[in-house]
Write a protein that holds these residues in place. Structure first.
Motif, short mmCIF file in Angstrom:
data_model
loop_
_atom_site.label_atom_id
_atom_site.label_comp_id
_atom_site.label_asym_id
_atom_site.label_seq_id
_atom_site.Cartn_x
_atom_site.Cartn_y
_atom_site.Cartn_z
N LYS A 21 0.83 -1.21 0.00
CA LYS A 21 0.00 0.00 0.00
C LYS A 21 0.87 1.26 0.00
CE LYS A 21 -3.17 -0.06 3.29
NZ LYS A 21 -4.15 -0.38 4.35
N ALA A 146 -0.61 5.61 3.70
CA ALA A 146 -1.66 4.62 3.93
C ALA A 146 -1.65 4.22 5.39
CB ALA A 146 -1.43 3.39 3.05
N PRO A 151 -6.26 3.95 10.74
CA PRO A 151 -6.33 4.97 9.68
C PRO A 151 -5.20 5.99 9.76
CG PRO A 151 -8.42 4.78 10.87
CD PRO A 151 -7.42 3.98 11.62
N SER A 152 -4.74 6.45 8.59
CA SER A 152 -3.81 7.57 8.52
C SER A 152 -4.63 8.86 8.61
CB SER A 152 -3.04 7.54 7.21
OG SER A 152 -3.92 7.79 6.12
N GLU A 154 -5.07 11.09 6.39
CA GLU A 154 -5.88 11.23 5.18
C GLU A 154 -7.10 10.31 5.22
OE1 GLU A 154 -1.71 12.45 4.32
OE2 GLU A 154 -2.56 10.65 5.22
N GLU A 155 -6.92 9.13 5.75
CA GLU A 155 -8.04 8.18 5.81
C GLU A 155 -9.08 8.61 6.84
OE1 GLU A 155 -5.59 4.25 4.29
OE2 GLU A 155 -5.60 4.73 6.42
N TRP A 156 -8.63 9.20 7.96
CA TRP A 156 -9.58 9.77 8.92
C TRP A 156 -10.43 10.83 8.21
CZ3 TRP A 156 -11.08 8.29 13.62
CH2 TRP A 156 -10.24 7.49 14.38
N GLN A 158 -11.07 11.19 5.03
CA GLN A 158 -11.96 10.58 4.05
C GLN A 158 -13.22 10.02 4.72
OE1 GLN A 158 -9.56 7.69 1.99
NE2 GLN A 158 -8.57 9.23 0.71
#
Length: 165
Positions: A21, A146, A151-152, A154-156, A158
């Protein structure tokens, strides 16, 4: 220490997917990012995760396809990511040919006698260690990271949430 080949395969599948990833997020431009002068670049560090320069798995007799030790990293992030995918698959295939008893055999690794099951565990920890370094360099290069064990940032975002500080 791994006591069964199945345990190694399951753990390495998970960890190699996390590494993949990250490698899939690299760009050609990011490959020259280094933490400082005279230190590994993203490209060198990513390539270190792929080729077998320490020889840990080869020293215990695992035969798999990987770029030659000390080979120069490609200038293409896509080539690095694809090569890692191939190497990880080759390691999993080679390990699947082993018996659990093979994990109990011992070899001299870096001047110490380690059972193969320990060597395989430390191989994964070695990858995780360098993967952590890679995420720092990726942040410095302005790349998204990633999430690996959660979560990173950015993922939080999103998910519509604020990342914990």
């Amino acid at each position: 220490m791994f006591r069964t080949v199945k345990d190694f395969i399951e753990d390495y599948k998970d960890e190699s997917q996390g590494t993949q990833k990250l490698l899939d997020l690299l760009t050609d431009e990011s490959l020259t990012q280094a933490v400082g002068e005279g230190r590994r670049t993203i490209g060198q560090l990513a390539w270190h995760l792929i080729h077998d320069d320490t020889g840990m798995l080869r020293r215990i007799g695992l035969d798999f396809k990987a770029p030659a030790a000390k080979s120069e990293p490609p200038q293409s992030a896509a080539v690095i990511a694809a090569t890692y995918r191939e190497t990880a698959a080759s390691i999993l295939e080679a390990a699947s040919q082993w018996s659990d008893e093979k994990l109990l055999e011992s070899h001299n690794i870096f001047g110490e006698v380690w059972e193969n099951g320990l060597t395989m565990q430390l191989f994964i920890k070695h990858e995780v260690h360098h993967r952590g370094q890679l995420t720092v360099l990726m942040r410095q290069a302005g790349l998204p990271v990633a999430g690996l064990y959660g979560p990173s940032k950015e993922e939080w975002e999103q998910m519509g949430m604020t990342a914990p500080k």
